[in-house]
Design an enzyme around this catalytic site. Structure first.
Site, short mmCIF file in Angstrom:
data_model
loop_
_atom_site.label_atom_id
_atom_site.label_comp_id
_atom_site.label_asym_id
_atom_site.label_seq_id
_atom_site.Cartn_x
_atom_site.Cartn_y
_atom_site.Cartn_z
CE LYS A 143 -1.97 2.94 2.09
NZ LYS A 143 -1.70 4.35 1.69
CD GLU B 190 12.56 3.68 8.89
OE1 GLU B 190 12.57 4.68 9.68
OE2 GLU B 190 12.63 3.77 7.66
CB CYS C 20 12.78 8.61 9.01
SG CYS C 20 13.57 7.41 7.95
CD GLU D 162 9.90 12.77 11.67
OE1 GLU D 162 8.82 12.23 11.91
OE2 GLU D 162 10.86 12.19 11.13
#
Ligand code: ADP
Length: 503
Positions: free
Chosen positions: A196, A271, A305, A406
């Site tokens: 997906k 992750e 990331c 973040e």
């Protein structure tokens, strides 16, 4: 038919043909529209123009895909019929096909994500190829162990078996590469997969679906569903026929996934995000550190990331290093993904992401931080896209949201420090723990930091390196499990212990 700005690189014939076709889901070897008949549009973030309508998969499509993957896993040729060597061959063939279609894939990535075509050509596609080849090599090397046990006349051994049907949910920052990071070990280990992609970047996954077919994977082994996270993604996570979810994305969505996964206690590997500390000591090669720190954050527009977003600089070199980074940052060039003139970065992914990042910049300014460079959206010929100047802050207090949270955009905070113990404490005081960097000539200091930093990856006098063979993942709220290397094989296998009495 798609109309793109005439300043773009001419489209590869395969890309034009692909974009001209009606897009379909790949389910059980068949090309299907969404059960509802609905589609959604994917856009070029460099221009804001629509690229394609793609099927909007939802629960009914997930149901079909799970049935197909279950059938392929439980009774199809994949698990019992195909030898490990044949699995290896299929993965290798897929890698060859990616190479043959490299330009088309790179162009789709540049269009759908906005990253420069040169980057997609030199990073996203070749790393995906390497990854497939590496995991192709694992397919016939997944071994168990024989274990000495205390009981008499007893023989014990282990085997590693595939988990089953794996739902692989991936983000938009490296659409093809993130998909391959999961598909390669999952297939090498003998699982069936349902991919997906992110709703922002579905195109390379749909193109990849055609390559699955061309490579010759049996029907149902590889399925591709395009759809929204809260619909197709959530239905996949919720489904009892799914044995494992491999997810890369935000920590917030990961929490929803972990909650939804409890219904059948499916395996989940994650992750996730980060707010990675990058530490420059005064004894470092400052030229190297300045270059490294600039690209640690601005590589892929901060949409990584591992972005080195908290930049700690030893106070006595603080001004020099900040000035060096500011100079490099001002020289960074931006352009549309398919703009043929050389440029370093593209737009951020969407209008929402642009608003989110600029919201952080405003919050930083309100909190007393000062801009050294950047902070503005670009206008002129780039006004239709989501272009933001790379942004460097100083005077940011450790408690500000721009230092703690973040941002996933091109924003870095340069923070002075005075001594090693202090910077170690500040570096580790984060809910995240994905990556960290240290720049120093003192190897003993580097090793002490490598041991003490709470991060899944530590880079010493370098930043951002990843290779298929080296495990990658996060401490704390940056993840669960390690991708790449043998760790990824462990992530996609169950261990069975077998006892035999021969007395
Ligand atoms: P980002 O913040 O990078 O957009 P997200 O975590 O929102 O990352 O998205 C990463 C992937 O997770 C995308 O494929 C998205 O569609 C999917 N996703 C988002 N919400 C959910 C959800 N509730 N359940 C499953 N998948 C989701």
């Amino acid at each position: 038919m798609v109309t793109l700005p005439n300043t773009y690189t001419a489209l590869d014939a395969r890309v034009s043909a692909f974009l001209a076709q009606e897009q379909r889901l790949l389910i059980g070897g068949r090309w299907l529209p969404a059960h509802s008949g609905e589609t959604f549009t994917t856009y070029d973030p460099s221009s804001g123009l629509p690229l394609a309508a793609v099927p909007r998969a939802a629960a009914a499509d997930v149901e079909l895909a799970v049935q197909a993957a279950r059938a392929a896993f439980d009774s199809g040729p994949w698990r019992s019929g195909l030898s490990p060597l044949e699995r290896a061959r299929l993965l290798w063939r897929l890698a060859d096909l990616l190479e043959q279609h490299a330009e088309a894939l790179a162009q789709l990535e540049a269009l759908d994500n906005g990253k420069p075509l040169a980057t997609a050509r030199s990073v996203d596609v070749p790393l995906s190829v390497d990854h497939l080849r590496y995991f192709s090599g694992w397919a016939n090397k997944i071994e168990g162990a024989t274990i000495p046990v205390n009981e008499k006349n007893m023989f014990a051994y282990t085997v590693r078996e595939p988990i089953g049907v794996c739902g692989l949910i991936v983000p938009w920052n490296y659409p093809l590469l993130m998909a391959i990071w999961k598909i390669a070990p999952a297939l090498a280990a003998g699982n069936c997969v349902i991919l997906k992609p992110a709703e922002q970047t579905p195109l390379s996954a749909l193109y990849l679906a055609r390559l699955f077919e061309e490579a010759g994977f049996p029907p149902g082994v590889c399925n591709v569903l395009t759809g929204y996270g809260e619909e197709a993604g959530a239905a996949l996570v919720d489904h009892h026929g799914v044995d494992k979810i491999g997810f890369t994305g935000s920590t917030e969505v990961a929490r929803a996934i972990v909650k939804a996964s409890v219904s059948n206690l499916k395996r989940v590997s994650l992750e996730l995000g980060g707010k990675s500390p990058n530490i420059v000591f005064a004894d470092a090669d400052l030229e190297q550190a300045i270059h490294g720190a600039t690209w640690a954050i601005f590589g892929n527009n901060g949409q990584s990331c591992t972005a080195g977003a908290r930049l700690y600089i030893e106070r006595r070199v603080f001004e020099d290093v900040v000035e060096g980074i500011a100079e490099k940052t001002r020289a960074i060039t931006l352009g549309a993904g398919l703009d043929p003139s050389p440029h370093d970065l593209g737009p951020v992914i969407s209008a929402e992401q642009l608003a989110r990042v600029t919201g952080y910049i405003e919050a930083g300014l309100r909190g007393g931080a000062r801009l050294v460079t950047g902070g503005e959206r670009l206008g002129g010929v780039l006004a239709g896209g989501y272009f933001l100047q790379p942004t460097l802050f100083i005077d940011a207090h450790d408690d500000l949201s721009i230092v703690r949270e973040e941002i996933f955009g091109p924003v870095v905070c340069a923070l002075p420090f005075d001594d090693p113990a202090e910077v170690l404490r500040r570096a580790n005081s984060s809910e995240y723990g994905l990556a960290a960097g240290i720049w120093t000539h003192d190897l003993r200091k580097a090793q002490r930091f490598a041991a003490a930093l709470q991060a899944g990856t530590v880079w010493i006098n370098t930043w951002g390196n990843t290779e298929a063979a080296v495990p990658f993942g996060g401490y704390k709220q940056s993840g669960h499990g390690r991708e790449m290397g043998y760790d990824a094989i462990q992530l996609y296998t169950e261990v069975k212990s077998v006892w035999t009495y021969y007395g």
